[in-house]
Design an enzyme around this catalytic site. Structure first.
Site, PDB file in Angstrom:
ATOM      1  N   LYS A  69       0.849  -1.194   0.000  1.00  0.00           N
ATOM      2  CA  LYS A  69       0.000   0.000   0.000  1.00  0.00           C
ATOM      3  C   LYS A  69       0.881   1.239   0.000  1.00  0.00           C
ATOM      4  O   LYS A  69       1.850   1.311   0.739  1.00  0.00           O
ATOM      5  CB  LYS A  69      -0.866   0.017   1.271  1.00  0.00           C
ATOM      6  CG  LYS A  69      -1.893   1.116   1.294  1.00  0.00           C
ATOM      7  CD  LYS A  69      -3.100   0.709   0.502  1.00  0.00           C
ATOM      8  CE  LYS A  69      -4.104   1.839   0.375  1.00  0.00           C
ATOM      9  NZ  LYS A  69      -3.680   2.882  -0.559  1.00  0.00           N
ATOM     10  N   LYS A  93       5.059   1.903   8.848  1.00  0.00           N
ATOM     11  CA  LYS A  93       3.826   2.583   9.244  1.00  0.00           C
ATOM     12  C   LYS A  93       2.650   1.610   9.334  1.00  0.00           C
ATOM     13  O   LYS A  93       1.891   1.617  10.313  1.00  0.00           O
ATOM     14  CB  LYS A  93       3.527   3.686   8.222  1.00  0.00           C
ATOM     15  CG  LYS A  93       2.497   4.701   8.630  1.00  0.00           C
ATOM     16  CD  LYS A  93       2.308   5.732   7.530  1.00  0.00           C
ATOM     17  CE  LYS A  93       3.619   6.399   7.128  1.00  0.00           C
ATOM     18  NZ  LYS A  93       3.442   7.422   6.089  1.00  0.00           N
ATOM     19  N   LYS A 105       5.258   2.435  -2.800  1.00  0.00           N
ATOM     20  CA  LYS A 105       5.225   3.844  -3.184  1.00  0.00           C
ATOM     21  C   LYS A 105       5.427   3.954  -4.690  1.00  0.00           C
ATOM     22  O   LYS A 105       6.012   3.059  -5.319  1.00  0.00           O
ATOM     23  CB  LYS A 105       6.325   4.646  -2.472  1.00  0.00           C
ATOM     24  CG  LYS A 105       5.950   6.108  -2.247  1.00  0.00           C
ATOM     25  CD  LYS A 105       4.858   6.232  -1.189  1.00  0.00           C
ATOM     26  CE  LYS A 105       4.503   7.687  -0.911  1.00  0.00           C
ATOM     27  NZ  LYS A 105       3.537   7.805   0.187  1.00  0.00           N
ATOM     28  N   THR A 189      -5.071  12.332   6.990  1.00  0.00           N
ATOM     29  CA  THR A 189      -3.689  12.515   7.422  1.00  0.00           C
ATOM     30  C   THR A 189      -3.595  13.625   8.462  1.00  0.00           C
ATOM     31  O   THR A 189      -2.938  13.472   9.504  1.00  0.00           O
ATOM     32  CB  THR A 189      -2.784  12.828   6.221  1.00  0.00           C
ATOM     33  OG1 THR A 189      -2.897  11.778   5.264  1.00  0.00           O
ATOM     34  CG2 THR A 189      -1.329  12.960   6.656  1.00  0.00           C
ATOM     35  N   ASN A 220      -2.928  19.881   1.938  1.00  0.00           N
ATOM     36  CA  ASN A 220      -4.151  19.353   2.529  1.00  0.00           C
ATOM     37  C   ASN A 220      -3.948  18.856   3.955  1.00  0.00           C
ATOM     38  O   ASN A 220      -4.726  19.174   4.864  1.00  0.00           O
ATOM     39  CB  ASN A 220      -4.687  18.221   1.648  1.00  0.00           C
ATOM     40  CG  ASN A 220      -6.003  17.676   2.144  1.00  0.00           C
ATOM     41  OD1 ASN A 220      -7.008  18.369   2.155  1.00  0.00           O
ATOM     42  ND2 ASN A 220      -6.004  16.428   2.580  1.00  0.00           N
TER      43      ASN A 220
END
Length: 430
Positions: A69, A93, A105, A189, A220
């Site tokens: 992911k 993470k 990624k 996030t 954001n």
């Protein structure tokens, strides 16, 4: 720090923390090599009729805990080494948050601001055509990252479905809600980072109205963390973007700054009442000056490697909360520790994004969407549980927060690796 240095820095950190935490050497060794990396040339028909070629990357770093992911970023400084570093951090993470994922990624070397909307769509579809056999809802699930967004994820999902001739909303997360995205993903996030800061403030008895915070970056994630902190009474005294920043000892109204940012594409010191905005007293500062401000909490929320040996001596904040991935170089972190600076690490702080991406994936697989309060409630549980585990390990075993976070994650990865068998199992006769 170059992107190749960022990857070596990430590997060194795993080695050092793994040794300090007495993690099985085979577990540490398994995290030093990405499972697979693909590099592709992406031909894109430009609006003037010419064809331009862009370079795209995707790294599936480690999948011992589940399908990989990780986001896709569009940036002119993307490299294969940077993508691998980000994939490694995502592996840590996901393990820390107990998500059934490994890390991945992706990225494209491009200045997206120079592309028209149609060129951006063609590039996004070209990326998926190149990666279609490398990604999938059970293999590798991309998401938004720097300079990508929900619309781009929607284009990518559409292209994947056209290639595979199957409905597959779970192949991408961070999509528009109308295309199977999750409510709360856009704020995830920032909300996750806010929860971490709020919990840290409770543990250390901070008084919000007396706590001064500087935020580097105004995308954001940083908008949402700053907005939520201000709502709780914290004073946001400095904000910056890639062009520079602003400072005011009396603090800023975050909603007003964000509204102005969306209309002018600049961070300007304004206060807005409905549609009327006026300038407020402030000082213009550089990003380097923001990092050196005498504040209670510094929040680096831009790109990696912004605090290095060159500027670490100028850092005056006593607490750093990493919303960006890898903003502090390892050697610089050692110096900050000597100075008594407390660092809440990226692998915990910005994990709200991947957590709600996981929620989106679950909703897609189950065909049952959740309401916003359910998403927020589940995120609250995940983030506070992870924070408590890191806090407990750090305080009971006298570890830094980063060391504690990595130790929790490495132990979970270690359990999975050991289940397959390590040297001790296969050579038990010794």
């Amino acid at each position: 720090m170059s992107n190749s240095d960022v990857f070596q820095d990430a590997l060194n950190r795993v080695r050092e923390i793994g040794a300090d935490a007495d993690i099985n050497p085979e577990v540490v060794e398994s995290l030093l090599y990405p499972k697979a990396v693909i590099k592709a040339s992406l031909p894109v028909r430009m609006d003037d009729g010419s064809t331009k070629y862009f370079t795209g990357y995707r790294c599936r770093y480690n999948d011992v805990l589940g399908p990989t992911k990780g986001g896709i970023r569009y940036h002119p400084q993307v490299t294969g080494e940077e993508v691998q570093a980000l994939g490694l951090w995502m592996t840590i993470k996901c393990a820390l948050l107990r998500l059934p994922y490994g890390g991945a990624k992706g990225g494209v070397i491009v200045q997206p601001k120079e592309l028209s909307p149609m060129e951006l769509e063609r590039l996004s579809r070209a990326y998926v055509r190149a990666m279609a056999d490398f990604i999938g809802p059970q293999v590798d699930i991309p998401a938004p990252d720097v300079y990508t967004n929900a619309r781009i994820m929607g284009w990518m999902m559409d292209e994947y479905e056209a290639i595979k001739r199957v409905r597959s909303p779970g192949v991408i997360t961070g999509k528009p809600v109308s295309l199977g995205g999750s409510l709360g993903r856009d704020e995830a996030t920032g909300r996750g980072a806010y929860i971490c800061i709020r919990e840290l403030a409770l543990k250390q008895d901070w008084q919000p109205e007396k706590t001064r915070i500087a935020v580097q970056g105004f995308g954001n994630a940083s908008y949402h963390v700053a907005r939520l902190l201000q709502k709780d009474g914290f004073k946001i005294v400095a904000i910056s973007d890639s062009q520079g920043g602003i400072y005011s000892d009396s603090g800023f109204d975050i909603e007003s700054l964000w509204k102005e940012k969306q209309s002018s594409r600049q961070v300007r010191a304004v206060y807005c009442e409905q549609s009327v905005c006026q300038l407020v007293e402030h000082k213009e500062i550089t990003n380097e000056e923001l990092l050196a401000l005498d504040v209670d909490v510094l929040v680096p929320a831009a790109l990696e490697g912004v605090i290095t040996n060159d500027n670490v001596k100028s850092i005056r904040a006593k607490n750093i909360v990493e919303v960006a991935n890898g903003p502090i170089q390892t050697e610089a972190e050692a110096e900050l520790e000597k100075q008594g600076v407390s660092i809440l690490p990226d692998v915990l702080v910005n994990a709200g994004g991947v957590t709600v991406s996981y929620f989106e994936w679950v909703q897609n697989r189950g065909g049952y969407p959740w309401d916003l309060e359910e998403v927020r409630s589940k995120l609250e549980v995940q983030m506070t549980r992870a924070f408590e585990q890191v806090w407990k390990l750090a305080t009971t075993e006298n570890r830094t927060f980063r060391n504690a976070a990595y130790t929790v994650a490495l132990r979970r990865i270690g359990e999975a690796v050991t289940s397959h068998g390590t040297r001790e199992y296969f050579r038990e006769d010794e």
